[in-house]
Write a protein that holds these residues in place. Structure first.
Motif, PDB file in Angstrom:
ATOM      1  N   THR A 120     -10.005   3.568  -1.851  1.00  0.00           N
ATOM      2  CA  THR A 120     -10.100   2.538  -2.887  1.00  0.00           C
ATOM      3  C   THR A 120      -9.415   3.050  -4.136  1.00  0.00           C
ATOM      4  O   THR A 120      -9.751   4.145  -4.632  1.00  0.00           O
ATOM      5  CB  THR A 120     -11.573   2.192  -3.182  1.00  0.00           C
ATOM      6  OG1 THR A 120     -12.164   1.590  -2.015  1.00  0.00           O
ATOM      7  CG2 THR A 120     -11.673   1.211  -4.347  1.00  0.00           C
ATOM      8  N   ALA A 149     -10.368  -4.160   5.049  1.00  0.00           N
ATOM      9  CA  ALA A 149      -9.769  -3.657   3.817  1.00  0.00           C
ATOM     10  C   ALA A 149      -9.135  -4.806   3.035  1.00  0.00           C
ATOM     11  O   ALA A 149      -8.917  -5.905   3.555  1.00  0.00           O
ATOM     12  CB  ALA A 149      -8.718  -2.609   4.142  1.00  0.00           C
ATOM     13  N   VAL A 167      -5.778  -5.305   0.316  1.00  0.00           N
ATOM     14  CA  VAL A 167      -4.620  -4.720  -0.357  1.00  0.00           C
ATOM     15  C   VAL A 167      -3.941  -5.809  -1.174  1.00  0.00           C
ATOM     16  O   VAL A 167      -3.547  -6.850  -0.636  1.00  0.00           O
ATOM     17  CB  VAL A 167      -3.614  -4.118   0.655  1.00  0.00           C
ATOM     18  CG1 VAL A 167      -2.409  -3.527  -0.084  1.00  0.00           C
ATOM     19  CG2 VAL A 167      -4.280  -3.059   1.514  1.00  0.00           C
ATOM     20  N   LEU A 191       1.732   1.663   3.252  1.00  0.00           N
ATOM     21  CA  LEU A 191       0.693   0.641   3.108  1.00  0.00           C
ATOM     22  C   LEU A 191       1.034  -0.303   1.968  1.00  0.00           C
ATOM     23  O   LEU A 191       0.937  -1.534   2.101  1.00  0.00           O
ATOM     24  CB  LEU A 191      -0.656   1.317   2.866  1.00  0.00           C
ATOM     25  CG  LEU A 191      -1.846   0.391   2.580  1.00  0.00           C
ATOM     26  CD1 LEU A 191      -2.199  -0.435   3.815  1.00  0.00           C
ATOM     27  CD2 LEU A 191      -3.059   1.201   2.121  1.00  0.00           C
ATOM     28  N   LEU A 192       1.449   0.252   0.821  1.00  0.00           N
ATOM     29  CA  LEU A 192       1.776  -0.580  -0.340  1.00  0.00           C
ATOM     30  C   LEU A 192       2.997  -1.459  -0.100  1.00  0.00           C
ATOM     31  O   LEU A 192       3.114  -2.532  -0.687  1.00  0.00           O
ATOM     32  CB  LEU A 192       2.016   0.314  -1.565  1.00  0.00           C
ATOM     33  CG  LEU A 192       0.828   1.151  -2.038  1.00  0.00           C
ATOM     34  CD1 LEU A 192       1.242   2.036  -3.208  1.00  0.00           C
ATOM     35  CD2 LEU A 192      -0.346   0.271  -2.425  1.00  0.00           C
ATOM     36  N   VAL A 207      -6.278  -1.526  -4.040  1.00  0.00           N
ATOM     37  CA  VAL A 207      -6.580  -1.227  -2.641  1.00  0.00           C
ATOM     38  C   VAL A 207      -8.081  -0.991  -2.534  1.00  0.00           C
ATOM     39  O   VAL A 207      -8.647  -0.208  -3.296  1.00  0.00           O
ATOM     40  CB  VAL A 207      -5.813   0.021  -2.152  1.00  0.00           C
ATOM     41  CG1 VAL A 207      -6.144   0.318  -0.693  1.00  0.00           C
ATOM     42  CG2 VAL A 207      -4.304  -0.170  -2.332  1.00  0.00           C
ATOM     43  N   GLU A 208      -8.723  -1.676  -1.581  1.00  0.00           N
ATOM     44  CA  GLU A 208     -10.172  -1.535  -1.420  1.00  0.00           C
ATOM     45  C   GLU A 208     -10.517  -1.198   0.027  1.00  0.00           C
ATOM     46  O   GLU A 208     -10.153  -1.929   0.952  1.00  0.00           O
ATOM     47  CB  GLU A 208     -10.881  -2.833  -1.835  1.00  0.00           C
ATOM     48  CG  GLU A 208     -10.681  -3.192  -3.313  1.00  0.00           C
ATOM     49  CD  GLU A 208     -11.359  -4.495  -3.689  1.00  0.00           C
ATOM     50  OE1 GLU A 208     -12.050  -5.082  -2.812  1.00  0.00           O
ATOM     51  OE2 GLU A 208     -11.207  -4.926  -4.842  1.00  0.00           O
ATOM     52  N   ALA A 259      -9.515   0.921   2.322  1.00  0.00           N
ATOM     53  CA  ALA A 259      -8.426   0.934   3.291  1.00  0.00           C
ATOM     54  C   ALA A 259      -8.537   2.133   4.231  1.00  0.00           C
ATOM     55  O   ALA A 259      -8.597   3.280   3.787  1.00  0.00           O
ATOM     56  CB  ALA A 259      -7.073   0.959   2.583  1.00  0.00           C
ATOM     57  N   SER A 318      -6.727   1.676  -7.726  1.00  0.00           N
ATOM     58  CA  SER A 318      -6.041   0.602  -8.453  1.00  0.00           C
ATOM     59  C   SER A 318      -5.152   1.190  -9.538  1.00  0.00           C
ATOM     60  O   SER A 318      -5.381   2.303 -10.024  1.00  0.00           O
ATOM     61  CB  SER A 318      -7.055  -0.366  -9.076  1.00  0.00           C
ATOM     62  OG  SER A 318      -7.881   0.302 -10.008  1.00  0.00           O
TER      63      SER A 318
END
Length: 263
Positions: A24, A60, A62, A49-50, A7-8, A10, A26
């Motif tokens: 952010t 963002a 994902v 979100l995931l 995730v970057e 977000a 991982s």
């Protein structure tokens, strides 16, 4: 190293309020990772979100299981993600009393309850998974008649039916008493040791629930990551005092569990 979650930057807005702020994060393949935070920290929003149930603000990125959101069929992707939440059993309702076996089988179709005739092979696999979780005796018992801990075990079996690559354990012990919680945590510890092919993310608001097998993680507070990395660097008294706004002292058991004392 291959990442199962990435995730970057977000940001997630719900009802006009920003819930996650420039997040952010991982998770590497095969990791046993925890997410710790108080109520309102943003844990549930991060799970949504995931799973692709909420979307970040534009800009963002994902990725889950190597697939970038916006360029993947989310319904297909979710078949490779086992989301275990004690809140699922609240959706049962109705007059039909689903058994443990039927609930485990329902994982194959992504339904809550089983609405077709299972093959002999499917039934055999469901029974084998229940047995591996020391829950074989629940096969013929109505889910509504089970304890909260037994229901969570059946939900784990349901999740494992699809041979998932990623398992998200979303506050699985939230409704359990001490005995039920410890029984469930032993089951999770066994899975962490015996299923190396499954990346596991354990979400909780209780420090003592974070088993030694979960050796990396992060702490969320008010939608921001306030600590992340290896278990030892994250689960410190300083970080926990900041996260929960309490004067917390940690006690470590010989088995590696952490328990809290409020000064």
């Amino acid at each position: 190293m291959e990442h199962v979650i990435r995730v970057e930057h977000a940001r997630v807005m719900l009802g006009g309020v920003e819930i996650l702020h420039d997040l952010t994060w991982s998770v590497e393949k095969g990791a046993r990772c925890f997410i710790l935070g108080a109520n309102g920290a943003g844990k549930t929003t991060l799970v949504k979100l995931l799973m692709g149930y909420v979307w970040p603000v534009f800009g963002a990125k994902v990725q889950v299981l190597g697939h970038t959101f916006g360029a993947v069929n989310l319904r297909e992707l979710r078949r490779s993600i086992a989301w275990v939440s004690p809140f699922v059993h609240q959706w049962l309702g109705g007059e039909r009393q689903w058994t443990g076996l039927e609930m485990a089988l329902s994982g194959l179709d992504g339904t809550i309850g089983f609405f077709r005739t299972a093959s002999d092979g499917e039934k055999r696999r469901a029974r084998e998974i229940l047995e591996s979780l020391k829950a074989g005796h629940l096969s013929d018992r109505p889910v509504a008649a089970m304890s909260s801990g037994e229901q969570v075990k059946v939900l784990i079996a349901r999740a494992l039916m699809t041979r998932p690559e990623l398992m998200i354990l979303d506050e699985p012990s939230v409704y359990l008493d001490i005995a039920g919680r410890e029984l469930l945590l032993r089951t999770i510890a066994d899975m962490a040791r015996l299923r190396p092919e499954v990346t596991m993310v354990f979400i909780t608001q209780r420090i003592e629930d974070i088993l030694p097998e979960f050796d990396c993680g992060m702490i969320l507070k008010s939608g921001r990551i306030v600590a992340s990395g290896g278990r030892g660097s994250v689960l410190t008294e300083r970080n926990l005092r900041n996260a929960f706004d309490l004067d917390i002292r940690l006690i470590r058991t010989q088995a590696g569990r952490l328990w809290t004392v409020i000064e």
